[in-house]
Motif scaffolding. Structure first.
Motif, PDB file in Angstrom:
ATOM      1  N   GLY A 300       9.825 -10.555 -40.054  1.00  9.62           N
ATOM      2  CA  GLY A 300       9.212  -9.452 -39.325  1.00  9.62           C
ATOM      3  C   GLY A 300       8.856  -9.878 -37.908  1.00  9.62           C
ATOM      4  O   GLY A 300       9.428 -10.841 -37.372  1.00  9.62           O
ATOM      5  N   SER A 301       7.880  -9.182 -37.347  1.00  6.78           N
ATOM      6  CA  SER A 301       7.553  -9.412 -35.926  1.00  6.78           C
ATOM      7  C   SER A 301       6.646 -10.628 -35.727  1.00  6.78           C
ATOM      8  O   SER A 301       6.384 -11.019 -34.595  1.00  6.78           O
ATOM      9  CB  SER A 301       6.886  -8.164 -35.353  1.00  6.78           C
ATOM     10  N   ALA A 302       6.160 -11.215 -36.831  1.00  2.00           N
ATOM     11  CA  ALA A 302       5.335 -12.441 -36.804  1.00  2.00           C
ATOM     12  C   ALA A 302       4.290 -12.428 -35.694  1.00  2.00           C
ATOM     13  O   ALA A 302       4.308 -13.284 -34.799  1.00  2.00           O
ATOM     14  CB  ALA A 302       6.238 -13.675 -36.699  1.00  2.00           C
ATOM     15  N   ASP A 304       1.469 -13.516 -35.555  1.00  2.08           N
ATOM     16  CA  ASP A 304       0.681 -14.766 -35.443  1.00  2.08           C
ATOM     17  C   ASP A 304       1.303 -15.784 -34.481  1.00  2.08           C
ATOM     18  O   ASP A 304       0.609 -16.632 -33.938  1.00  2.08           O
ATOM     19  CB  ASP A 304       0.465 -15.401 -36.837  1.00  2.08           C
TER      20      ASP A 304
HETATM   21  P1  ATP Z   1       5.419  -7.790 -39.880  1.00  2.00           P
HETATM   22  O1  ATP Z   1       4.170  -6.991 -39.922  1.00  2.00           O
HETATM   23  O2  ATP Z   1       6.234  -7.527 -38.687  1.00  2.00           O
HETATM   24  O3  ATP Z   1       6.206  -7.747 -41.160  1.00  2.00           O
HETATM   25  P2  ATP Z   1       4.405 -10.352 -40.807  1.00  2.00           P
HETATM   26  O4  ATP Z   1       3.711 -11.474 -40.103  1.00  2.00           O
HETATM   27  O5  ATP Z   1       3.680  -9.631 -41.882  1.00  2.00           O
HETATM   28  O6  ATP Z   1       4.951  -9.345 -39.693  1.00  2.00           O
HETATM   29  P3  ATP Z   1       6.774 -11.885 -40.894  1.00  2.00           P
HETATM   30  O7  ATP Z   1       6.979 -11.607 -39.475  1.00  2.00           O
HETATM   31  O8  ATP Z   1       7.962 -11.801 -41.746  1.00  2.00           O
HETATM   32  O9  ATP Z   1       5.712 -10.917 -41.504  1.00  2.00           O
HETATM   33  O10 ATP Z   1       6.119 -13.341 -40.984  1.00  2.00           O
HETATM   34  C1  ATP Z   1       5.649 -13.955 -42.174  1.00  2.00           C
HETATM   35  C2  ATP Z   1       5.282 -15.400 -41.816  1.00  2.00           C
HETATM   36  O11 ATP Z   1       6.480 -16.125 -41.503  1.00  2.00           O
HETATM   37  C3  ATP Z   1       4.370 -15.514 -40.588  1.00  2.00           C
HETATM   38  O12 ATP Z   1       3.453 -16.567 -40.779  1.00  2.00           O
HETATM   39  C4  ATP Z   1       5.331 -15.859 -39.478  1.00  2.00           C
HETATM   40  O13 ATP Z   1       4.747 -16.628 -38.448  1.00  2.00           O
HETATM   41  C5  ATP Z   1       6.420 -16.654 -40.185  1.00  2.00           C
HETATM   42  N1  ATP Z   1       7.722 -16.407 -39.529  1.00  2.00           N
HETATM   43  C6  ATP Z   1       8.470 -15.289 -39.630  1.00  2.00           C
HETATM   44  N2  ATP Z   1       9.553 -15.379 -38.870  1.00  2.00           N
HETATM   45  C7  ATP Z   1       9.513 -16.564 -38.247  1.00  2.00           C
HETATM   46  C8  ATP Z   1      10.363 -17.221 -37.303  1.00  2.00           C
HETATM   47  N3  ATP Z   1      11.510 -16.675 -36.853  1.00  2.00           N
HETATM   48  N4  ATP Z   1       9.995 -18.434 -36.883  1.00  2.00           N
HETATM   49  C9  ATP Z   1       8.876 -19.013 -37.315  1.00  2.00           C
HETATM   50  N5  ATP Z   1       8.027 -18.451 -38.210  1.00  2.00           N
HETATM   51  C10 ATP Z   1       8.332 -17.228 -38.664  1.00  2.00           C
END
Ligand code: ATP
Length: 371
Positions: A300-302, A304
């Protein structure tokens, strides 16, 4: 890996010109959060391929996502859909931020895009690093992309007996969509059979509870397999209830090959499977339809890590390769896979999610240097 799928799709549905096409127009839709940091990685890889394999790329910047909604009132502007439909053979989609509570007027643009563009399959290969510890994991999750609970027919009402709120959601499984997804999953399994000598399709369902909806999914998948035994007969056919599937997926992931699932289970299984190969940041996907293929990293948009320049670009780079593969450019795709695998195998330049210290751009540069 998927050339036969691209060719087959093209033969029956209009990707024909794309499969043969060497000059490709690619829409770039970064979306929100780290989408803005990883989509440029996909673009750089394609730019690097310009004029290799006789390919040339033209890019169009497009908009969608929560920020777009806040700025324009539309999460998926009509112009984005129009350009994709009229000008693009492929696209790269980053990520959209999903507010966890309802925001009036906002709904996920990627779900709408999949529906608008007829992107009926979401194909998600999950592969461990070659030469890594443990038995290798190499599976493809084929997720139905257009229906199930994602049709978003929901209602909230007051239960007369208790005076409290109840929310209902409709789960839709249709014969047509299931036949389509079963066919592409079996075609992918067939290609793997040809390259590895064996292949297994596992149909995921919960028909012990949802006997009509998941029952139909199970029945149609089986029918597609059984009625094409001359073609698919050498592929092993399995069925697995989704909860025990999750258990097995974590206990013995190396046992799975091609998995086909309705939309929701496919979504959950593929994010879970990503944890088995190190990070969501390395798992790609392709949304496949008759007219266009959209590469999309599984993450997702990550929020964090957004804006820190440390997002792992590998999921997007692999999604770029997957897009090319489904457009019939297998050689170019294999070059990208090889470059990424070399980076991962060596393990010297990696982002923090994989235990490294490199920035997004340093990983991109390393992959480009290996192309
Ligand atoms: P959204 O609301 O957009 O789904 P999210 O944080 O709930 O965002 P993800 O974006 O999928 O869900 O992230 C889940 C975890 O995986 C987070 O801790 C994120 O930092 C990590 N993460 C996801 N994608 C990456 C990436 N390309 N590189 C490093 N860490 C990632």
């Amino acid at each position: 890996m998927f050339r036969s799928v691209a060719t087959r799709l093209s033969a029956c549905r209009g990707l024909a010109s794309n499969a043969a096409r060497k000059s490709l127009t690619i829409g770039l839709i970064p979306g929100d959060g780290i989408g803005k940091e990883v989509i440029p990685a996909g673009k750089q890889v394609l730019e690097n391929l310009n004029s290799k394999h006789g390919l040339s790329f033209n890019f169009i910047d497009l908009y969608a996502g929560f920020q777009t909604f806040q700025e324009t009132g539309k999460a998926l502007p009509d112009e984005t859909v129009k350009v994709l439909k009229e000008q693009c053979q492929g696209a790269l989609f980053g990520a959209v931020q999903s507010p966890t509570t309802k925001v009036e007027g906002y709904s996920s643009p990627i779900v709408a895009l999949r529906r608008e563009m007829g992107l009926f399959a979401n194909v998600r290969p999950v592969k461990s690093v070659e030469g890594g510890k443990g038995k290798p994991i190499d599976m493809v999750i084929v997720r139905e992309n257009t229906e199930d609970l994602y049709i978003k027919i929901e209602k909230t009402y007051i239960d007369k007996a208790t005076g409290t709120r109840v929310a209902d959601a409709t789960k839709r499984i249709s014969e047509i969509a299931t036949r389509r997804i079963a066919t592409i999953a079996l075609d992918i399994a067939l290609k793997r059979l040809q390259t590895r000598g064996e292949a297994t399709l596992t149909v995921t369902h919960k028909s012990n509870v949802l006997s009509q909806s998941d029952g139909l999914f199970r029945e149609i998948c089986k029918e597609v397999y059984e009625s094409n035994k001359d073609k698919y007969g050498q592929i092993k056919y399995n069925e697995q209830i989704v909860d025990s599937m999750v258990y097995r997926l974590f206990r013995e992931p190396q046992c799975f090959d091609v998995i086909v699932a309705p939309n929701l289970y496919g979504d959950i299984l593929s994010d879970g499977a990503a944890a088995l190969v190190g990070s969501l940041g390395v798992v790609p996907s392709a949304n496949v339809g008759p007219e266009i293929v959209i590469g999309e990293p599984c993450h997702g948009s990550a929020p964090d890590i957004a804006g820190k320049g440390i997002a792992n670009p590998i999921a997007t780079i692999r999604s770029t390769a997957l897009m090319l593969e489904f457009l019939g450019h297998n050689d170019a795709a294999q070059d990208i896979y090889r470059a990424v695998d070399a980076n991962l195998r060596e393990g010297a330049i990696k982002t923090p999610d994989l235990g490294g210290k490199a920035s997004t751009q340093q990983v991109v540069d390393d992959v480009l240097s290996r192309l």
